[in-house]
Design a protein around this motif. Structure first.
Motif, PDB file in Angstrom:
ATOM      1  N   LYS A 549       7.069  -2.068 -17.676  1.00  0.00           N
ATOM      2  CA  LYS A 549       5.937  -1.914 -18.344  1.00  0.00           C
ATOM      3  C   LYS A 549       4.767  -2.848 -17.880  1.00  0.00           C
ATOM      4  N   SER A 550       5.147  -3.772 -16.796  1.00  0.00           N
ATOM      5  CA  SER A 550       4.046  -4.539 -16.168  1.00  0.00           C
ATOM      6  C   SER A 550       3.321  -3.473 -15.364  1.00  0.00           C
ATOM      7  N   LEU A 551       1.922  -3.945 -14.627  1.00  0.00           N
ATOM      8  CA  LEU A 551       1.420  -3.172 -13.880  1.00  0.00           C
ATOM      9  C   LEU A 551       1.877  -3.288 -12.558  1.00  0.00           C
ATOM     10  N   GLU A 552       2.551  -4.598 -12.101  1.00  0.00           N
ATOM     11  CA  GLU A 552       3.076  -4.716 -10.999  1.00  0.00           C
ATOM     12  C   GLU A 552       4.552  -4.098 -10.881  1.00  0.00           C
ATOM     13  N   ASP A 553       5.353  -3.928 -11.652  1.00  0.00           N
ATOM     14  CA  ASP A 553       6.473  -3.019 -11.848  1.00  0.00           C
ATOM     15  C   ASP A 553       6.188  -1.783 -11.493  1.00  0.00           C
ATOM     16  N   LYS A 554       5.121  -1.174 -12.158  1.00  0.00           N
ATOM     17  CA  LYS A 554       4.988   0.170 -12.075  1.00  0.00           C
ATOM     18  C   LYS A 554       4.352   0.429 -10.662  1.00  0.00           C
ATOM     19  N   LYS A 555       3.430  -0.409 -10.171  1.00  0.00           N
ATOM     20  CA  LYS A 555       2.678  -0.586  -8.793  1.00  0.00           C
ATOM     21  C   LYS A 555       4.023  -0.249  -7.793  1.00  0.00           C
ATOM     22  N   MET A 556       5.123  -1.214  -7.950  1.00  0.00           N
ATOM     23  CA  MET A 556       6.189  -1.015  -7.187  1.00  0.00           C
ATOM     24  C   MET A 556       7.028   0.077  -6.790  1.00  0.00           C
ATOM     25  N   GLN A 557       7.411   0.544  -8.150  1.00  0.00           N
ATOM     26  CA  GLN A 557       7.983   1.869  -8.197  1.00  0.00           C
ATOM     27  C   GLN A 557       7.208   3.007  -7.589  1.00  0.00           C
ATOM     28  N   ARG A 558       5.940   3.205  -7.919  1.00  0.00           N
ATOM     29  CA  ARG A 558       5.240   4.254  -7.200  1.00  0.00           C
ATOM     30  C   ARG A 558       4.984   4.161  -5.968  1.00  0.00           C
ATOM     31  N   ALA A 559       4.754   2.779  -5.453  1.00  0.00           N
ATOM     32  CA  ALA A 559       4.706   2.630  -3.863  1.00  0.00           C
ATOM     33  C   ALA A 559       5.876   2.964  -2.959  1.00  0.00           C
ATOM     34  N   LEU A 560       7.137   2.921  -3.737  1.00  0.00           N
ATOM     35  CA  LEU A 560       8.245   3.223  -3.010  1.00  0.00           C
ATOM     36  C   LEU A 560       8.377   4.640  -2.700  1.00  0.00           C
ATOM     37  N   ILE A 561       7.744   5.544  -3.553  1.00  0.00           N
ATOM     38  CA  ILE A 561       7.710   7.179  -3.253  1.00  0.00           C
ATOM     39  C   ILE A 561       6.912   7.229  -2.208  1.00  0.00           C
ATOM     40  N   HIS A 562       5.728   6.617  -2.285  1.00  0.00           N
ATOM     41  CA  HIS A 562       4.927   6.543  -0.912  1.00  0.00           C
ATOM     42  C   HIS A 562       5.027   5.680  -0.123  1.00  0.00           C
ATOM     43  N   TYR A 563       6.292   5.583   0.483  1.00  0.00           N
ATOM     44  CA  TYR A 563       6.416   4.259   1.213  1.00  0.00           C
ATOM     45  C   TYR A 563       6.040   4.441   2.552  1.00  0.00           C
ATOM     46  N   ASN A 564       5.691   5.631   3.318  1.00  0.00           N
ATOM     47  CA  ASN A 564       5.196   6.006   4.327  1.00  0.00           C
ATOM     48  C   ASN A 564       3.692   5.505   4.629  1.00  0.00           C
ATOM     49  N   ARG A 565       2.868   5.228   3.628  1.00  0.00           N
ATOM     50  CA  ARG A 565       1.508   5.062   3.566  1.00  0.00           C
ATOM     51  C   ARG A 565       1.072   3.683   3.934  1.00  0.00           C
ATOM     52  N   THR A 566       0.419   3.274   4.749  1.00  0.00           N
ATOM     53  CA  THR A 566       0.059   2.068   5.364  1.00  0.00           C
ATOM     54  C   THR A 566      -0.449   1.213   4.260  1.00  0.00           C
ATOM     55  N   GLU A 567      -1.266   1.708   3.455  1.00  0.00           N
ATOM     56  CA  GLU A 567      -2.029   0.811   2.232  1.00  0.00           C
ATOM     57  C   GLU A 567      -0.817   0.374   1.165  1.00  0.00           C
ATOM     58  N   ASN A 568       0.392   0.834   1.273  1.00  0.00           N
ATOM     59  CA  ASN A 568       1.575   0.656   0.260  1.00  0.00           C
ATOM     60  C   ASN A 568       2.489  -0.212   0.963  1.00  0.00           C
ATOM     61  N   ARG A 569       2.219  -0.672   2.240  1.00  0.00           N
ATOM     62  CA  ARG A 569       3.038  -1.633   2.923  1.00  0.00           C
ATOM     63  C   ARG A 569       3.582  -2.935   2.235  1.00  0.00           C
ATOM     64  N   ARG A 570       2.520  -3.649   1.748  1.00  0.00           N
ATOM     65  CA  ARG A 570       2.815  -4.943   0.860  1.00  0.00           C
ATOM     66  C   ARG A 570       3.644  -4.782  -0.110  1.00  0.00           C
ATOM     67  N   THR A 571       3.330  -3.717  -0.990  1.00  0.00           N
ATOM     68  CA  THR A 571       3.948  -3.432  -2.014  1.00  0.00           C
ATOM     69  C   THR A 571       5.213  -3.232  -1.937  1.00  0.00           C
ATOM     70  N   VAL A 572       5.543  -2.166  -1.050  1.00  0.00           N
ATOM     71  CA  VAL A 572       6.839  -1.783  -0.751  1.00  0.00           C
ATOM     72  C   VAL A 572       7.529  -3.148  -0.264  1.00  0.00           C
ATOM     73  N   LEU A 573       7.133  -3.944   0.659  1.00  0.00           N
ATOM     74  CA  LEU A 573       7.801  -5.187   0.799  1.00  0.00           C
ATOM     75  C   LEU A 573       8.133  -6.147  -0.258  1.00  0.00           C
ATOM     76  N   ARG A 574       7.283  -6.132  -1.375  1.00  0.00           N
ATOM     77  CA  ARG A 574       7.701  -6.937  -2.347  1.00  0.00           C
ATOM     78  C   ARG A 574       8.765  -6.158  -3.062  1.00  0.00           C
ATOM     79  N   ALA A 575       8.769  -4.968  -3.195  1.00  0.00           N
ATOM     80  CA  ALA A 575       9.669  -4.232  -3.852  1.00  0.00           C
ATOM     81  C   ALA A 575      11.147  -4.422  -3.416  1.00  0.00           C
ATOM     82  N   LEU A 576      11.057  -4.218  -2.117  1.00  0.00           N
ATOM     83  CA  LEU A 576      12.437  -4.476  -1.672  1.00  0.00           C
ATOM     84  C   LEU A 576      13.056  -5.814  -1.512  1.00  0.00           C
TER      85      LEU A 576
END
Length: 618
Positions: A549-576
Motif C-alpha cells: 500500500k505504501s508508495l515506496e513498496d509500490k515503486k519497488m515492485q514496479r521498478a523491478l519489472i523495469h530493472y533494466n532502466r537506468t533511472e530505476n537503479r537506486r530503487t531496484v537496489l533498495r528492493a533487492l
C-alpha cells in the motif's frame, strides 16, 4: 439520423416533449460500443422518444431543463468509464486527456458524475423519476470501498437521490421500467424488476433473499466488509443468485434484485443491428472528434460476459460470468456496412469482447444451475466440465476476412491463452491466428509469474504462459512470420510480495521480455482484488494477505519489472536489499547499466517477446 441533442432538433421531429432524457458524461457517439447509444436506440425501437443530454453543464440545473420536462424520467450514466477512473491515475494524479470528450479535452464531466447529474436532475424537476445505470452505478450499487476517499461509501443510490438503479447490462431492465412508467405505475412501486436496486423502509427476507451485514458494520469492520463482498460475489447469477438487502440504520434498506438473464443470441443480434449512425455526433467535428471512438469505429463486438475469473476485473460483477455471443451472420452484416464507409481502409481492428475467444457458456450446467459458487472455470486449471471449442470463432473470423474489400481482420481485445492451450485442436487455431489475425504483435495477459501472485489474481501458472509462447513462436517460424508477444503485467496486486516481484524480474530477464509500460494495480469498485486491497483479507477464504500500500513498496515492485532502466537503479537496489537478495545485484543491474533506457528493442529468440503496454481502464 442522430437522436435530438437540443430542443430545436426535438421540435423538428414534431415532439412536444421527450419520454426520456438520457444524461451521459461522455460525448454523444451513436455506436454500440457506447451504452448511451444502445439504450437510446433500444427505447426508440419500442416507440419511446429519447433525447440525449451529453456532457451537460453540471454547475447548475439549467441545462437539465434543455428539453423541458421529460414525460417518463431521466436516465443517467457517467459514461463508458467510472468518472473517477476517467479522471485520476492510480497515484491519484489528474489525467490530462479524456478519451471520451471532444478533442480529448478533460473537465467536461464532474467527479462522481452519476451523483452530481442525478441531483441536478432532481433540482430541475423534483417529481420526475430519476433512474441511474451504467458502469459507475453498477459497480457502486451497494456499500463499497472507494479508493479516492480511502473509505467505505454507501450505495450510490442513496447519495444520488435516484429512485431506481439499473446494474449490469441494462437492456431488459430499462424496457421493463419504461413499460411500467408508461402504464402509470409510480416509480416507488417498481420494485420487482430483475437487475435493479431500490430503497425501502421494510424488508422481509424469504428463501430467495439474504440480508447482508449492515452498512455501519462494513464501514467499521474490514472483516464484515470481506464477508459482505463474498456474499455478493456468490449471489451474482441470474439462475442461482438471490435477492440481497443491505441495511442502513434501523428502518432503511437498499435491495438488490436477482440479476437479469443474459440476452440470447437472437436478442444480441437484434440489439447490435439497431439503426445506429455508427459515427460521433457532427457537432464534435470542429473540436477534434472523440478519441475513444477512433479505437472502436472499425471493430465488431462479438460477445458479452466472461468466465475468466480474474480477481482484478469487474466484468464478472457487471456483465456476469455467462458468456453470450452474436451469430456469424449478424457480424458479417455489420462488417459489410463498415466496408461501405468512405473512410474504411480494409482493416477490421477487432472481432471480440471481454475475451475474444469465448463464444458461449463455459459448460451446459451453467444454463440449468447457474455458475458455480465456490469454483472458477479456468483457475487453477480448466474445469473438466468446460466446453472448449474454437471452431465457431474461427468460422466468424474466416467469413469476415473473406469479404471483398477486407484486407485484414485483427484481434485486439485479447485471447485467454490458458483456454486455448486446453483445446486439443489448439494448433489449428494458432495457425489461423498467426497466418491471418495478428498485426505484428499479439497481446496476452499473464499479469505475473509468481505462484502466490497468480493465485490471488486467479491466473494460470507461468508454465501455461511459457508453453503458449513457445507454441506461438514455433507457429510463426513455420509460417515464416515475424510476429511477437506483448505481455501485460500488473505490479503491486494484493497478495503479491516483494519476493514475488523479484521472481518476476528474473523471469523477464531469462525470457527476454522488456515491458515498456506496466499497470500498477488500480483498486476500482466491484472487484475481488479491491476487496482484498482494502481489507487485506481474501474474502473467499477469510485468509489474511499481504498488500503493498505504501508508495515506496509500490515503486519497488514496479521498478523491478523495469530493472533494466537506468533511472530505476537506486530503487531496484533498495528492493533487492529489502528482499535479502543482494546476490542478484550483478544479475539484474549490470545489464541495466548497459541498456540504459531500453524501450523495447530487445526481443527474445525463445518467445518472440515484444514490449509495450497501452494504458487500460479495467
Amino acid at each position: 439520423m442522430f437522436l435530438p441533442v437540443n430542443k430545436k432538433e426535438m421540435e423538428e421531429r414534431g415532439w412536444e416533449q421527450p419520454d426520456f432524457v438520457l444524461v451521459t458524461g461522455d460525448a454523444y457517439v451513436d455506436h454500440h460500443s457506447f451504452g448511451t447509444a444502445i439504450i437510446s436506440r433500444l427505447l426508440e425501437r419500442f416507440g419511446y422518444k429519447v433525447a440525449i443530454l451529453a456532457q451537460p453543464d453540471f454547475r447548475s440545473c439549467e441545462d437539465f431543463r434543455r428539453f423541458g420536462r421529460p414525460r417518463l424520467g431521466f436516465l443517467i450514466n457517467s459514461g463508458v468509464v467510472d468518472s473517477m477512473v476517467n479522471h485520476y491515475s492510480v497515484f491519484r494524479h489528474r489525467r490530462r486527456v479524456d478519451e471520451y470528450s471532444p478533442g480529448g479535452v478533460p473537465g467536461k464531466r464532474p467527479d462522481r458524475a452519476v451523483i452530481v447529474y442525478s441531483n441536478r436532475a432532481r433540482e430541475a424537476y423534483r417529481d420526475v423519476p430519476v433512474i441511474i445505470g451504467g458502469i459507475e452505478a453498477s459497480l457502486r450499487r451497494l456499500g463499497h470501498y472507494d479508493y479516492w476517499d480511502d473509505r467505505v461509501r454507501r450505495s450510490i443510490l442513496l447519495d444520488s437521490r435516484a429512485d431506481l438503479l439499473i446494474y449490469g447490462m441494462g437492456e431488459r431492465a430499462v424496457l421493463e421500467i419504461a413499460e411500467a412508467l408508461d402504464s402509470g405505475i409510480h416509480i416507488s412501486d417498481i420494485t420487482w424488476i430483475r437487475g435493479t436496486c431500490y430503497r425501502t423502509r421494510e424488508f422481509v427476507p424469504d428463501e430467495q433473499s439474504r440480508i447482508l451485514p449492515a452498512f455501519e458494520e462494513i464501514a467499521a469492520s474490514r472483516e464484515a466488509y470481506a464477508e459482505s463482498f463474498a456474499l455478493q460475489y456468490r449471489e451474482n447469477d441470474p439462475i442461482c443468485g438471490r435477492r440481497l438487502a443491505e441495511p442502513y440504520g434501523e428502518h432503511s434498506f437498499v435491495v438488490q434484485n436477482i440479476p437479469q438473464e443474459p440476452l440470447t443470441r437472437q436478442e444480441l443480434d437484434d440489439l447490435y443491428e439497431l439503426p445506429y449512425e455508427n459515427e460521433e455526433h457532427p457537432m464534435y467535428r470542429d473540436m477534434g472528434g472523440i478519441p475513444a471512438f477512433r479505437e472502436v469505429k472499425f471493430s465488431l463486438v462479438s460477445s458479452r460476459g466472461c468466465f475468466g475469473g480474474c480477481s482484478f476485473c469487474a466484468l464478472t460483477y457487471h456483465q456476469g460470468r455467462q458468456v453470450r455471443s452474436r451469430s456469424r451472420e449478424s457480424l458479417v452484416r455489420e462488417a459489410e456496412k463498415l466496408i461501405r464507409k468512405p473512410d474504411f481502409r480494409g482493416y477490421i481492428h477487432d472481432v471480440g469482447g471481454p475475451t475474444a475467444n469465448f463464444r458461449g457458456p463455459a459448460c451446459d450446467k451453467q444454463l440449468k444451475y447457474g455458475v458455480c459458487r465456490e469454483k472458477d472455470c479456468l483457475y487453477p486449471k480448466p474445469c473438466r466440465s468446460m466446453k472448449i471449442d474454437h471452431s465457431d470463432y474461427l468460422d466468424v473470423l474466416k467469413a469476415i476476412r473473406e469479404l471483398p474489400g477486407v484486407k485484414k481482420v485483427f484481434i485486439r481485445s485479447g485471447i485467454r491463452y490458458d483456454y486455448l492451450m486446453a483445446d486439443p485442436k489448439r494448433q489449428k487455431f494458432m495457425d489461423e491466428l498467426c497466418a491471418h489475425h495478428v498485426s505484428g504483435t499479439l497481446k496476452v495477459a499473464p499479469e505475473h509469474i509468481a505462484r502466490r501472485a497468480l493465485h490471488y489474481m486467479g491466473k494460470p501458472s507461468a508454465d501455461v504462459f511459457t508453453e503458449f509462447a513457445e507454441l506461438y513462436r514455433q507457429t510463426n517460424r513455420r509460417l515464416n512470420k515475424k510476429q511477437y508477444l506483448i505481455p501485460y503485467l500488473i505490479s503491486s496486486h494484493p497478495g503479491c510480495t516483494l519476493e514475488d516481484a523479484v521472481d518476476l524480474a528474473l523471469f523477464l530477464k531469462e525470457y527476454g521480455f522488456i515491458p515498456d509500460q506496466v499497470q500498477d494495480f488500480y483498486p476500482t469498485p466491484g472487484t475481488l482484488a479491491t476487496a482484498m486491497f482494502y481489507t487485506e483479507i481474501d474474502p473467499r477464504t477469510g485468509e489474511h494477505i499481504y498488500v503493498a500500500k505504501s508508495l515506496e513498496d509500490k515503486k519497488m515492485q514496479r521498478a523491478l519489472i523495469h530493472y533494466n532502466r537506468t533511472e530505476n537503479r537506486r530503487t531496484v537496489l533498495r528492493a533487492l536489499e529489502k528482499a535479502g537478495r543482494k546476490d542478484l545485484i550483478p544479475v539484474l543491474l549490470t545489464e541495466g547499466r548497459r541498456n540504459g533506457n531500453t524501450k523495447g528493442s530487445h526481443k527474445s529468440h525463445r518467445t518472440g517477446a515484444a514490449t509495450g503496454r497501452k494504458h487500460q481502464k479495467r
